[in-house]
Design a protein around this motif. Structure first.
Motif, PDB file in Angstrom:
ATOM      1  N   ARG A 158       0.839  -1.196   0.000  1.00 42.76           N
ATOM      2  CA  ARG A 158       0.000   0.000   0.000  1.00 42.76           C
ATOM      3  C   ARG A 158       0.871   1.241   0.000  1.00 42.76           C
ATOM      4  N   GLU A 159       0.437   2.217  -0.750  1.00 46.94           N
ATOM      5  CA  GLU A 159       1.085   3.521  -0.755  1.00 46.94           C
ATOM      6  C   GLU A 159       0.008   4.562  -0.498  1.00 46.94           C
ATOM      7  N   PHE A 160       0.229   5.380   0.508  1.00 48.20           N
ATOM      8  CA  PHE A 160      -0.729   6.414   0.853  1.00 48.20           C
ATOM      9  C   PHE A 160      -0.190   7.774   0.435  1.00 48.20           C
ATOM     10  N   SER A 161      -1.056   8.604  -0.060  1.00 52.87           N
ATOM     11  CA  SER A 161      -0.706   9.973  -0.396  1.00 52.87           C
ATOM     12  C   SER A 161      -1.756  10.860   0.240  1.00 52.87           C
ATOM     13  N   TYR A 162      -1.302  11.876   0.956  1.00 55.94           N
ATOM     14  CA  TYR A 162      -2.240  12.743   1.652  1.00 55.94           C
ATOM     15  C   TYR A 162      -1.705  14.165   1.605  1.00 55.94           C
ATOM     16  N   SER A 163      -2.526  15.090   1.193  1.00 53.83           N
ATOM     17  CA  SER A 163      -2.126  16.484   1.232  1.00 53.83           C
ATOM     18  C   SER A 163      -3.298  17.317   1.733  1.00 53.83           C
ATOM     19  N   LYS A 164      -2.969  18.291   2.571  1.00 51.07           N
ATOM     20  CA  LYS A 164      -3.987  19.146   3.165  1.00 51.07           C
ATOM     21  C   LYS A 164      -3.442  20.567   3.209  1.00 51.07           C
ATOM     22  N   TYR A 165      -4.321  21.528   2.935  1.00 45.50           N
ATOM     23  CA  TYR A 165      -3.922  22.923   2.905  1.00 45.50           C
ATOM     24  C   TYR A 165      -5.121  23.769   3.307  1.00 45.50           C
ATOM     25  N   GLU A 166      -4.861  24.836   4.053  1.00 42.45           N
ATOM     26  CA  GLU A 166      -5.921  25.767   4.424  1.00 42.45           C
ATOM     27  C   GLU A 166      -5.368  27.180   4.385  1.00 42.45           C
ATOM     28  N   GLN A 167      -6.145  28.095   3.800  1.00 40.42           N
ATOM     29  CA  GLN A 167      -5.744  29.498   3.696  1.00 40.42           C
ATOM     30  C   GLN A 167      -6.917  30.366   4.099  1.00 40.42           C
ATOM     31  N   THR A 168      -6.681  31.361   4.947  1.00 43.58           N
ATOM     32  CA  THR A 168      -7.701  32.326   5.341  1.00 43.58           C
ATOM     33  C   THR A 168      -7.360  33.667   4.714  1.00 43.58           C
ATOM     34  N   LEU A 169      -8.323  34.239   4.002  1.00 44.97           N
ATOM     35  CA  LEU A 169      -8.137  35.539   3.371  1.00 44.97           C
ATOM     36  C   LEU A 169      -9.121  36.536   3.975  1.00 44.97           C
ATOM     37  N   ILE A 170      -8.601  37.659   4.459  1.00 44.80           N
ATOM     38  CA  ILE A 170      -9.462  38.711   4.990  1.00 44.80           C
ATOM     39  C   ILE A 170     -10.004  39.497   3.802  1.00 44.80           C
ATOM     40  N   LEU A 171     -11.309  39.509   3.683  1.00 46.79           N
ATOM     41  CA  LEU A 171     -11.938  40.141   2.521  1.00 46.79           C
ATOM     42  C   LEU A 171     -12.075  41.648   2.695  1.00 46.79           C
ATOM     43  N   PRO A 172     -11.895  42.393   1.615  1.00 47.12           N
ATOM     44  CA  PRO A 172     -12.143  43.844   1.672  1.00 47.12           C
ATOM     45  C   PRO A 172     -13.622  44.112   1.945  1.00 47.12           C
ATOM     46  N   ASP A 173     -13.909  45.292   2.457  1.00 40.35           N
ATOM     47  CA  ASP A 173     -15.294  45.639   2.805  1.00 40.35           C
ATOM     48  C   ASP A 173     -16.212  45.739   1.597  1.00 40.35           C
ATOM     49  N   ASP A 174     -15.658  45.974   0.396  1.00 37.15           N
ATOM     50  CA  ASP A 174     -16.508  46.183  -0.775  1.00 37.15           C
ATOM     51  C   ASP A 174     -16.852  44.900  -1.525  1.00 37.15           C
ATOM     52  N   VAL A 175     -16.605  43.714  -0.927  1.00 38.86           N
ATOM     53  CA  VAL A 175     -16.928  42.442  -1.582  1.00 38.86           C
ATOM     54  C   VAL A 175     -18.379  42.064  -1.300  1.00 38.86           C
ATOM     55  N   GLU A 176     -19.102  41.686  -2.348  1.00 39.95           N
ATOM     56  CA  GLU A 176     -20.470  41.169  -2.197  1.00 39.95           C
ATOM     57  C   GLU A 176     -20.367  39.706  -1.791  1.00 39.95           C
ATOM     58  N   ARG A 177     -20.428  39.431  -0.512  1.00 40.58           N
ATOM     59  CA  ARG A 177     -20.199  38.089   0.016  1.00 40.58           C
ATOM     60  C   ARG A 177     -21.247  37.074  -0.456  1.00 40.58           C
ATOM     61  N   GLU A 178     -22.437  37.535  -0.804  1.00 43.84           N
ATOM     62  CA  GLU A 178     -23.508  36.630  -1.237  1.00 43.84           C
ATOM     63  C   GLU A 178     -23.312  36.142  -2.672  1.00 43.84           C
TER      64      GLU A 178
END
Length: 138
Positions: A86-106
């Motif tokens: 068996r060979e296992f491959s696992y990758s995980k990544y997480e990024q948090t971006l602070i959004l500007p106030d003028d973004v339409e979040r919906e």
């Protein structure tokens, strides 16, 4: 004459890169952020990833969270042997971006195409207020 201690990295590599402690290849995907008149565009390089490997959402603080996780298991059975390799491959990544106030979040959209996750963050349409008016003299 400049002298370098080139033996130091190889000593550490030999010490830590063994079959008991293999060298980890942890690299973060490359991110591009560009701005147009109508939107911010976030591009994240993710070769080999499918849309099922991603989770893109807005958290309670209003930040954009991009998570990607890929699990892969390969099983090769050899005909002359009685074991399963068996060979296992696992990758995980997480990024948090602070959004500007003028973004339409919906109206945020995301798609995966040719190994790139693209997140479109549309800007709010700002109505231009008329500045000219008649001022009454009192």
């Amino acid at each position: 004459m400049m002298r370098t201690n080139s033996w130091i990295p190889t000593v550490f590599n030999d010490l830590f890169n063994t079959e008991f402690m293999p060298k980890a290849s942890a690299t973060a995907p490359a991110i591009n952020v560009k701005e147009t008149d109508k939107a911010y565009i976030v591009e994240l390089a993710a070769p080999g990833m499918k849309k099922e490997d991603f989770n893109v959402h807005i958290n309670d603080e209003g930040n954009l969270i991009i998570k990607m996780e890929q699990k892969e298991e390969k099983k090769d059975e050899e005909k002359n042997a009685r074991y399963l390799r068996r060979e296992f491959s696992y990758s995980k990544y997480e990024q948090t971006l602070i959004l500007p106030d003028d973004v339409e979040r919906e109206h945020i959209k995301a798609r995966v195409e040719h190994g790139v996750l693209t997140v479109e963050l549309p800007k709010q349409v700002q109505e231009k207020v008329k500045v000219s008016r008649q001022i009454e003299i009192g």
